[in-house]
Design a protein around this motif. Sequence first.
Motif, PDB file in Angstrom:
ATOM      1  N   ASP A  55      51.487  35.209  40.931  1.00  0.00           N
ATOM      2  CA  ASP A  55      52.957  35.119  41.193  1.00  0.00           C
ATOM      3  C   ASP A  55      53.206  33.670  42.202  1.00  0.00           C
ATOM      4  OD1 ASP A  55      54.470  37.136  40.180  1.00  0.00           O
ATOM      5  OD2 ASP A  55      53.525  38.566  41.599  1.00  0.00           O
ATOM      6  N   ALA A  56      52.113  33.510  42.797  1.00  0.00           N
ATOM      7  CA  ALA A  56      52.142  32.051  43.499  1.00  0.00           C
ATOM      8  C   ALA A  56      52.120  30.921  42.621  1.00  0.00           C
ATOM      9  CB  ALA A  56      50.828  32.046  44.646  1.00  0.00           C
ATOM     10  N   GLY A  57      51.267  30.926  41.672  1.00  0.00           N
ATOM     11  CA  GLY A  57      51.377  29.904  40.624  1.00  0.00           C
ATOM     12  C   GLY A  57      52.531  29.580  39.982  1.00  0.00           C
ATOM     13  N   ILE A  58      53.339  30.971  39.454  1.00  0.00           N
ATOM     14  CA  ILE A  58      54.599  30.887  38.884  1.00  0.00           C
ATOM     15  C   ILE A  58      55.574  30.131  39.719  1.00  0.00           C
ATOM     16  CG2 ILE A  58      56.377  32.253  38.134  1.00  0.00           C
ATOM     17  CD1 ILE A  58      54.195  34.470  37.220  1.00  0.00           C
ATOM     18  N   ALA A  59      55.525  30.521  40.968  1.00  0.00           N
ATOM     19  CA  ALA A  59      56.435  29.803  42.035  1.00  0.00           C
ATOM     20  C   ALA A  59      56.063  28.497  42.172  1.00  0.00           C
ATOM     21  CB  ALA A  59      56.623  30.601  43.482  1.00  0.00           C
ATOM     22  N   LEU A  60      54.725  28.009  42.464  1.00  0.00           N
ATOM     23  CA  LEU A  60      54.578  26.771  42.284  1.00  0.00           C
ATOM     24  C   LEU A  60      55.065  26.048  41.411  1.00  0.00           C
ATOM     25  CD1 LEU A  60      50.990  26.863  44.080  1.00  0.00           C
ATOM     26  CD2 LEU A  60      53.184  25.828  45.093  1.00  0.00           C
ATOM     27  N   HIS A  61      54.872  26.189  40.184  1.00  0.00           N
ATOM     28  CA  HIS A  61      55.550  25.793  38.904  1.00  0.00           C
ATOM     29  C   HIS A  61      56.995  25.481  38.986  1.00  0.00           C
ATOM     30  CE1 HIS A  61      55.547  24.660  34.584  1.00  0.00           C
ATOM     31  NE2 HIS A  61      56.729  25.271  34.720  1.00  0.00           N
ATOM     32  N   GLN A  62      57.785  26.805  39.709  1.00  0.00           N
ATOM     33  CA  GLN A  62      59.204  26.723  39.807  1.00  0.00           C
ATOM     34  C   GLN A  62      59.475  25.537  40.728  1.00  0.00           C
ATOM     35  OE1 GLN A  62      59.600  30.914  40.280  1.00  0.00           O
ATOM     36  NE2 GLN A  62      60.318  31.004  38.326  1.00  0.00           N
ATOM     37  N   ALA A  63      58.535  25.572  41.745  1.00  0.00           N
ATOM     38  CA  ALA A  63      58.846  24.461  42.937  1.00  0.00           C
ATOM     39  C   ALA A  63      58.513  22.933  42.453  1.00  0.00           C
ATOM     40  CB  ALA A  63      58.046  24.662  44.103  1.00  0.00           C
ATOM     41  N   GLY A  64      58.014  22.662  41.089  1.00  0.00           N
ATOM     42  CA  GLY A  64      57.756  21.356  40.505  1.00  0.00           C
ATOM     43  C   GLY A  64      56.384  20.886  40.945  1.00  0.00           C
TER      44      GLY A  64
END
Length: 305
Positions: free
Chosen positions: A169-178
């Motif tokens: 989930d952290a990886g997904i969020a970091l991707h969403q944050a660019g």
Amino acid sequence: MKTSAEHLLAGPWGLPGNLDAELARALEQEDYGTALALLRDALPASPEPRLLVLLAFVRFQDAQEVMVTELLPACQEALGLLERAAEAGLPWDVVAPLREEVERVLAEETAHELKAERMTPELARSAPLEQVLEAASRLRAANPARAAELFLVAASRDTPERAPIHRTDAGIALHQAGRFEEARPLLEAALGLDWASSALWPERLHVDWAATLLLEQAHAAGNTAAFESLWDRALILSRQLQHPFPSNWLNQERLLALLIDRGDGARAAHVATRIEASRDYLPRALAAQVTQARTLARQQSQPVS
């Protein structure tokens, strides 16, 4: 529909073609996602007030039952639609129970959102774990970088069996944050996990997300070899996990657009098939993309004369 406006909102609605029948079927089955897509597609430029109320109802119900992360904006949109209906002459008392329910949920969601915004990584180290995870989930859309920090704190505190879920989930969020470089190792690690284990199996849709976002990164980097390898790996993993790739509706739409942009007809047609298999109704714009994908696949399969 469990509102005082049930009779008001009952069909027929005067939608074009056979859409009245499709909408009636979706509402009877409480398939509010399909009803929402259909109404947004078919609503005339100046809709009757009761259609605005019906759209408000299905938007609210879909968020409550499926797209829970959309609940706050769904409430705001629903109230706006009810206000438009009132301005068009519909008495407020006709839909007062719906309006009151939406306002109640909006107040609750606003309070939860404010509480989530106060959750910092420092507080997350001692707060109840379920509160940390709720805050991270709520922050994912508006503040994905903070959400990633909270998910990583949760991973450090949860059991070894569940920690990989939070790191993904952290990886997904970091991707969403660019923050793609930070996201990549977390997403790559997700593809190597044993999602068939009892602890991870219920969350195996994370593989769908990890693979989709890594494909986006490979496409952006122009790395064709990595893209093709990731695609093949995603298909293998999805078969093993009984979740045909791509399964998530958002991922299907992201990948369809990406593959059409790449001019990759065969893979675009594969995603088009997945979209058609997973939905009862395709919005016009998405249906046009599905047709475009199939046309591209046919063109590329024809022998060069």
